[in-house]
Scaffold this motif. Sequence first.
Motif, short mmCIF file in Angstrom:
data_model
loop_
_atom_site.label_atom_id
_atom_site.label_comp_id
_atom_site.label_asym_id
_atom_site.label_seq_id
_atom_site.Cartn_x
_atom_site.Cartn_y
_atom_site.Cartn_z
N GLU A 348 0.84 -1.20 0.00
CA GLU A 348 0.00 0.00 0.00
C GLU A 348 0.88 1.26 0.00
O GLU A 348 0.59 2.23 -0.69
CB GLU A 348 -0.92 -0.04 1.22
CG GLU A 348 -2.06 0.95 1.22
CD GLU A 348 -3.03 0.76 0.06
OE1 GLU A 348 -3.39 1.79 -0.54
OE2 GLU A 348 -3.41 -0.38 -0.26
N LEU A 351 2.08 1.90 -3.38
CA LEU A 351 1.07 2.63 -4.17
C LEU A 351 1.14 4.12 -3.85
O LEU A 351 1.06 4.96 -4.74
CB LEU A 351 -0.33 2.10 -3.88
CG LEU A 351 -0.68 0.67 -4.34
CD1 LEU A 351 -2.11 0.33 -3.93
CD2 LEU A 351 -0.52 0.50 -5.84
N GLU A 352 1.28 4.43 -2.59
CA GLU A 352 1.34 5.86 -2.21
C GLU A 352 2.52 6.56 -2.86
O GLU A 352 2.41 7.71 -3.29
CB GLU A 352 1.43 6.01 -0.68
CG GLU A 352 0.11 5.75 0.02
CD GLU A 352 0.18 6.09 1.50
OE1 GLU A 352 1.00 6.92 1.91
OE2 GLU A 352 -0.59 5.48 2.28
N ASP A 355 1.61 7.39 -6.21
CA ASP A 355 0.61 8.46 -6.33
C ASP A 355 1.22 9.72 -6.93
O ASP A 355 0.52 10.50 -7.59
CB ASP A 355 0.07 8.86 -4.95
CG ASP A 355 -0.96 7.88 -4.42
OD1 ASP A 355 -1.37 7.00 -5.18
OD2 ASP A 355 -1.33 8.00 -3.24
N TRP D 217 -6.93 3.04 -14.07
CA TRP D 217 -7.36 3.33 -12.70
C TRP D 217 -8.31 4.51 -12.64
O TRP D 217 -7.96 5.57 -12.13
CB TRP D 217 -6.13 3.59 -11.82
CG TRP D 217 -5.69 2.40 -11.08
CD1 TRP D 217 -5.47 1.18 -11.59
CD2 TRP D 217 -5.39 2.31 -9.67
NE1 TRP D 217 -5.06 0.31 -10.60
CE2 TRP D 217 -4.99 0.99 -9.43
CE3 TRP D 217 -5.41 3.21 -8.61
CZ2 TRP D 217 -4.62 0.54 -8.16
CZ3 TRP D 217 -5.03 2.77 -7.36
CH2 TRP D 217 -4.66 1.45 -7.12
N HIS D 345 -11.47 2.41 2.31
CA HIS D 345 -10.71 1.31 1.72
C HIS D 345 -10.53 0.19 2.74
O HIS D 345 -10.72 -0.99 2.44
CB HIS D 345 -9.35 1.82 1.24
CG HIS D 345 -8.48 0.75 0.64
ND1 HIS D 345 -8.94 -0.14 -0.30
CD2 HIS D 345 -7.19 0.41 0.86
CE1 HIS D 345 -7.96 -0.97 -0.64
NE2 HIS D 345 -6.90 -0.67 0.07
N ARG D 374 -9.71 1.39 -3.39
CA ARG D 374 -8.27 1.64 -3.49
C ARG D 374 -8.00 2.75 -4.51
O ARG D 374 -7.14 3.60 -4.32
CB ARG D 374 -7.54 0.36 -3.87
CG ARG D 374 -6.03 0.47 -3.88
CD ARG D 374 -5.38 -0.85 -4.25
NE ARG D 374 -5.31 -1.77 -3.14
CZ ARG D 374 -5.49 -3.10 -3.24
NH1 ARG D 374 -5.75 -3.65 -4.41
NH2 ARG D 374 -5.40 -3.86 -2.19
N LEU D 377 -8.65 5.97 -2.92
CA LEU D 377 -7.58 6.31 -1.98
C LEU D 377 -6.39 6.93 -2.70
O LEU D 377 -5.71 7.79 -2.18
CB LEU D 377 -7.16 5.04 -1.23
CG LEU D 377 -6.04 5.15 -0.20
CD1 LEU D 377 -6.33 6.21 0.85
CD2 LEU D 377 -5.83 3.80 0.48
N HIS D 378 -6.18 6.47 -3.93
CA HIS D 378 -5.02 6.96 -4.67
C HIS D 378 -5.41 7.89 -5.81
O HIS D 378 -4.68 8.02 -6.78
CB HIS D 378 -4.22 5.77 -5.19
CG HIS D 378 -3.69 4.92 -4.08
ND1 HIS D 378 -2.61 5.30 -3.31
CD2 HIS D 378 -4.10 3.74 -3.57
CE1 HIS D 378 -2.39 4.38 -2.39
NE2 HIS D 378 -3.27 3.43 -2.52
N SER D 379 -6.57 8.49 -5.72
CA SER D 379 -6.96 9.39 -6.81
C SER D 379 -6.21 10.71 -6.67
O SER D 379 -5.73 11.08 -5.60
CB SER D 379 -8.47 9.62 -6.79
OG SER D 379 -8.86 10.19 -5.58
N GLY D 380 -6.12 11.41 -7.77
CA GLY D 380 -5.35 12.66 -7.77
C GLY D 380 -3.92 12.35 -7.40
O GLY D 380 -3.34 11.37 -7.86
N ASN D 381 -3.36 13.16 -6.55
CA ASN D 381 -2.01 12.87 -6.08
C ASN D 381 -2.02 12.15 -4.74
O ASN D 381 -1.01 12.08 -4.05
CB ASN D 381 -1.20 14.16 -5.97
CG ASN D 381 -0.78 14.68 -7.33
OD1 ASN D 381 -0.42 13.90 -8.21
ND2 ASN D 381 -0.86 15.98 -7.51
N GLY D 382 -3.18 11.64 -4.36
CA GLY D 382 -3.25 10.82 -3.16
C GLY D 382 -3.36 11.64 -1.88
O GLY D 382 -3.33 12.87 -1.89
N THR D 384 -1.33 11.90 0.61
CA THR D 384 -0.13 12.61 1.06
C THR D 384 -0.18 14.05 0.60
O THR D 384 0.10 14.99 1.35
CB THR D 384 1.11 11.94 0.46
OG1 THR D 384 1.01 10.54 0.64
CG2 THR D 384 2.37 12.45 1.13
#
Lengths: 394, 394, 398, 398
Positions: A348, A351-352, A355, D217, D345, D374, D377-382, D384
């Motif tokens: 996971e 994946l981040e 991103d 995705w 998620h 999932r 959760l990771h759409s756009g730049n996430g 973070t």
Amino acid sequence: MDFSLNEEQTAWQRKARKFAEEEIKPISLARDQIADPAETIDWELVKKGSKLGFRTAVVSKEQGGHGIDYVTQALVMAELAKADSAASKTFSQCWKWSHLISAACTDEQKERFLKPFLADDTFVLGSGQTEANSGSDTRRPPPGDIKAGVRLRAELDGDHWVLNGEKQFIAHGNIAKLFFLYVRTDFSVPFADGTTILLVPEDTPGFSRGKVYNKSGWRFYQNGEMIFEDARVPVANQIGETNGALRKGDGDTSGDMFGDLELAANALGICDAACEQALEFSRSHVSGGQPLWEQQLVQLKIGRMNMLTEALRSYVLRVAWEHDQLIHSTNAGLAMNLSTDTVQEVTELNLEIHDYAGGAMDRGADKLARDSFIWSHLAGDSVQRLKIAGRIGK
Amino acid sequence: MDFSLNEEQTAWQRKARKFAEEEIKPISLARDQIADPAETIDWELVKKGSKLGFRTAVVSKEQGGHGIDYVTQALVMAELAKADSAASKTFSQCWKWSHLISAACTDEQKERFLKPFLADDTFVLGSGQTEANSGSDTRRPPPGDIKAGVRLRAELDGDHWVLNGEKQFIAHGNIAKLFFLYVRTDFSVPFADGTTILLVPEDTPGFSRGKVYNKSGWRFYQNGEMIFEDARVPVANQIGETNGALRKGDGDTSGDMFGDLELAANALGICDAACEQALEFSRSHVSGGQPLWEQQLVQLKIGRMNMLTEALRSYVLRVAWEHDQLIHSTNAGLAMNLSTDTVQEVTELNLEIHDYAGGAMDRGADKLARDSFIWSHLAGDSVQRLKIAGRIGK
Amino acid sequence: MYDLHLSEEQLAIRDTVRDFVANEIAAIAIHPDRLEPFDPPLPVALIDKASELGLRTLALAEDRGGAGADTLTCCLVAEELAAGDVDVASVLAQTASLGGLLFGRLMSAEQRDRFLPAFLEDNGYHLALATREPTTDTALGINYHRPASEAPALETVAAAAPGGGWVVDGIKTRVANAPVAKLFAVSVATGSGSGLLLVPHDAPGLTVTEIDRDGGWYHGSCGEVTFTDCQVPAENLLSGDQSGDQADLSEISPINQAINLGVARAAYAAAVDYGKLRVQGGRPIIEHQAIGNKLAEVAISLDVSRSIIWQAAWACDNPQARADGSLSALPQSLVSQVASAEMLHRAAKDAAECFGAMGVMRDMPLQKYIHDTRMFLHSGNGNTDAKLAIAEALAGYR
Amino acid sequence: MYDLHLSEEQLAIRDTVRDFVANEIAAIAIHPDRLEPFDPPLPVALIDKASELGLRTLALAEDRGGAGADTLTCCLVAEELAAGDVDVASVLAQTASLGGLLFGRLMSAEQRDRFLPAFLEDNGYHLALATREPTTDTALGINYHRPASEAPALETVAAAAPGGGWVVDGIKTRVANAPVAKLFAVSVATGSGSGLLLVPHDAPGLTVTEIDRDGGWYHGSCGEVTFTDCQVPAENLLSGDQSGDQADLSEISPINQAINLGVARAAYAAAVDYGKLRVQGGRPIIEHQAIGNKLAEVAISLDVSRSIIWQAAWACDNPQARADGSLSALPQSLVSQVASAEMLHRAAKDAAECFGAMGVMRDMPLQKYIHDTRMFLHSGNGNTDAKLAIAEALAGYR
């Protein structure tokens, strides 16, 4: 205390790494994306790996195999899994039952079944435990409940067992040439006391294969349905005592305990792949004019991925060593439980890291996450945790 | 691969376990609850431990100590910490600097400082790094910034260094008889290039002790303020080259790397204590007519506590072995980072198990949680993680 | 109509309390005495001052001398007070809530006439609900699949005295506000069933023992109450079923959660200030990604917690919103307890981490915020128990 | 006045959509074709049917032929649709939101007159916003302490054509709804600055390439749009500053979060049903503490997520609530994105875990719920990136 590997261990590790890098990794993503679940396995790869000894690695040298120890097994599984977790499992699934053959089969059975297994590069082994109404119950038989557990019925008819029923979600159910089948031989007692293991060759009359399961991950490694209609299996194919299926393996490290190590070691390979992907991506992907690696949060994530991975590696090797020493503890099971948490968090985090591309997800990173969800069910659900935790309080 | 302990390791482990059980554990909670932070240490305990060799355990046999290896050190720290984490740290704090003495002191210095250290059961050692404006900067010196880092000024006056400034949060600042003090000897270059280590005895003229810090946990282990006003330290007390403080220790496993192992091994002891408390409570506390242990969620928590603890143990022993082999890796640092997450989650889960009492929290369980918060700062904050993670990308 | 605007009244009372905290409480709350977790003295003078502001009588109806605050307003006040001092907030919240319940819903007119004047008059008049017994075993979770069992009989008994009135015998433990209460509502078994009995603190035969703070793990004030041949007038028994009302006053109430939120907010505010002030690595630490990210996570936790605590508070006063489908069918107070307690404890720890070594020092408030939020996390039977109560609802056992 | 009651209209529309999903979508959504993550066909017929219900024109003002739905109502609809089929929900939400924005706020009367009739008439008329370019590098976080930098120049250029009108050249990527859109709003650089240009899908020189689902995705429909000497009438340029409006339509919108919530809710509902049905260990698995506890955690996640998503939705329509202190100063859509994406998620994974091996089978929906949540959760730049945006606000950089 010694964490170093001996020469044989290092040699196998190197061999596995080379095979993984050169043969498995190049085809891994393509096999993953084959839509038909019956077509995902690459038999050429299996043959190549078999010729290198990976399929038969745990059969003893005396019996014609390679007799690698548990530490080596863990190393090899991790190396192969780093390239493709499911391909690694395809090989190690053969080991699981090789262990059982050597632990519990008679010499006559070894002669009859080991020889063809060793001779044929496409001879893979299969289990046969789970049924529609026996999932968790197979793992943690409810004490005293005679209705629970395996219901595939085996009745004695002369020198044959006659089998009726079905198995579900069976590893290699559609491709194995030999199965280790759990059948109910006494319905008057609880499952744990009335189950027997039979060796069932693929050409057993009355046995047919059902559908192939279409999984979201672990696609190279196939699962299928098995159907038995008055299937006849010689009593000579019985492993151990009648009704003794769940008592076998006590006092050895095969079966269950190997399975625990197997999942933990395989997860370690996925974690290694994720760590490598993340580091590679963070160094090569430039954002705002600098490599991603320059960002504190990226470093923290990669640090965490490595931290979790190395802790798992330490634990896996300890468990493998314990197996080699025939030491019994809860460690194998706990390491398996831990591998679920670790492989899922590490993939996971990978994946981040990806991103930051801001768009479509990297297919390789996605595959690692899909593959690792399998652990929830196999290694980390509440049943797999309660099974182990229960031993702590004993 | 060999996870077994040799005889010497086992003997020290046993001795530590006995001392911990019989001497430390009975007084641990009482020392924790002494309000005055200067009164928490129990000198009788220190003396007893010293006579058993724990204070001087890592000084080489040739030099009059016991010369235990890193694996043994890890085992002993964990055993002592199981009874009281802070008491364990009081002893191992002496080891940290014993390592430095043997790695970097001249024979003459060893003669002058080791002898009294070995002879006096209450002779404990102290460091001296952190200052009001140099916390994270001490750990991760910002490159190129000449204003950052240690500001305690040392100027040469004949054959003496003259010191002016203050140190904060200094371990054993109020009780140590000898300090390893980081002083700034060149303000024209960044801290990393202008800092020197001096051996500073407690009776150094111009040195005085300031306040004793009142911590929420780790109370047995004391920290204090140090004040230097024209304090004179002979040049003969300098360790290594002038301005070479941060370059010492390269190529050995002392100092920083021992410190990483130390925290990880100590945390392991707290985890062991928490696992024991939780299991004991869950078996003895009856709710709804049954022991708590019978509840699935209790079992899952205890399983998780043991899983995390055993993974940490595996990693700690691997790191200790690497130190003994003089292998350098990121493992010591990563294990230290991991020990933060592990000790805090495990002690928190222990509190959750004690929730079932429905009323006041168990004081022992509370103490473990308080003690383990120290790790956030020492082993697991972002600076301690970035410091390690940064090495991965190199 | 869905609307998250606070009323002008609510905003005004929040500002008032915030000013009061800044001017009167803040400086005292960070005095080393108050930061000591082992036996900090209760700041009675501050509580009295807050009483003068009307915070003790907050939930009384306006025509009875209070502010008529609803549960959400009580949460606003509790959060503000707790951002100053958690003990002040706890004592007042307990009295205010109980005051609203007792004088507003449970007492007869006659009883109200007898007790209300003294309550209004005396800024030090606090209330306590004494229901928990030493042998109480809530036992949720054992045989999770069991049918609902009957509540165990109360061991505190009110017997009819020969000359009229009640004679109470028994022990109640972990009674919030016991050491400062002037009036107790005590759950007792009577010959004919059970009920709440009003017992003045000076009733002969009633003794209060303060529970040691360190081992006690509580906020505010807490004690054990022993009744020995305690004489209580017959007319002090509250009539009607109070079981639902008692549930509202359990440790799992949105108001307690708002107190927890206030504590975590104080930790967050301290960390942001420090993050802007403290320079390491050549710039204020808040300008380092790692610290900025951590503070963002804390800020998010506070916003999310506040959102669900307010939802639960509103749900207390609007039970019909579940039936009409505006809210889910889950017990909202449990949902917000489970979700916020863990987030807020984590938030306090993360905030403290920004302070380095100072985060563990007893003369700094950070370690106290950690300890306080940890107590909330483990209050009652803890989150595990609260989750099981939700699970039982899902499974349809009850 | 704080009030969580949904309006009767909102409850009614939710029920309508819920029925529609149960009757029309549910059966089709679990067809193996639709569960295939690698290249499921877009269920165009279902989308058209939902259009007939008015869900495509939801956010248009009533006097322009829509339902005048506010953001919260759009969230209610999106959650319900997504509990049936995430792609149906995504396509409709995008068109509905864009419809509200374009026809409601951005178009001139003349433009509206030209485009609205066709939009209202055709159930297959969808809208797309094309702003992202292949070289777009949001780069948040590098030099976290940097001063705000200027937005990079757009590489899609609209040049004034000699004979009047615009000639557009450039590429836009990851454009939601591109393959089904009949009208695009395209961000372009003009000689005098930049703006949004309305481009019909059949403008000569415009080509759409659908983005491969597996590697892509995304939810709903997504494509790359290439403009080569694309001729657009001069009067298709939208006037005024649209930067704030574009932000509302980013992937980080409460409506997208509500879609995520709908997916997780479907996973939860499936798990509860199965938990009551599946017997192991001698009883339905929901009656095992471990499963009950897990389902309770999932249920809590849904409630908490819904609470904060609704708060963010309401905040979109009530920006003044921050200024008056009813809401915190944090960007609410980011807060709800960060907090809900991870929870949901996790919820989908936990729900799937209850299914054992069936949780990973492609002919069962659980694995798809995991994959879908999932992706959120990771759409756009996430997350973070979203957290850093909040951190920048806290640190006061912008």
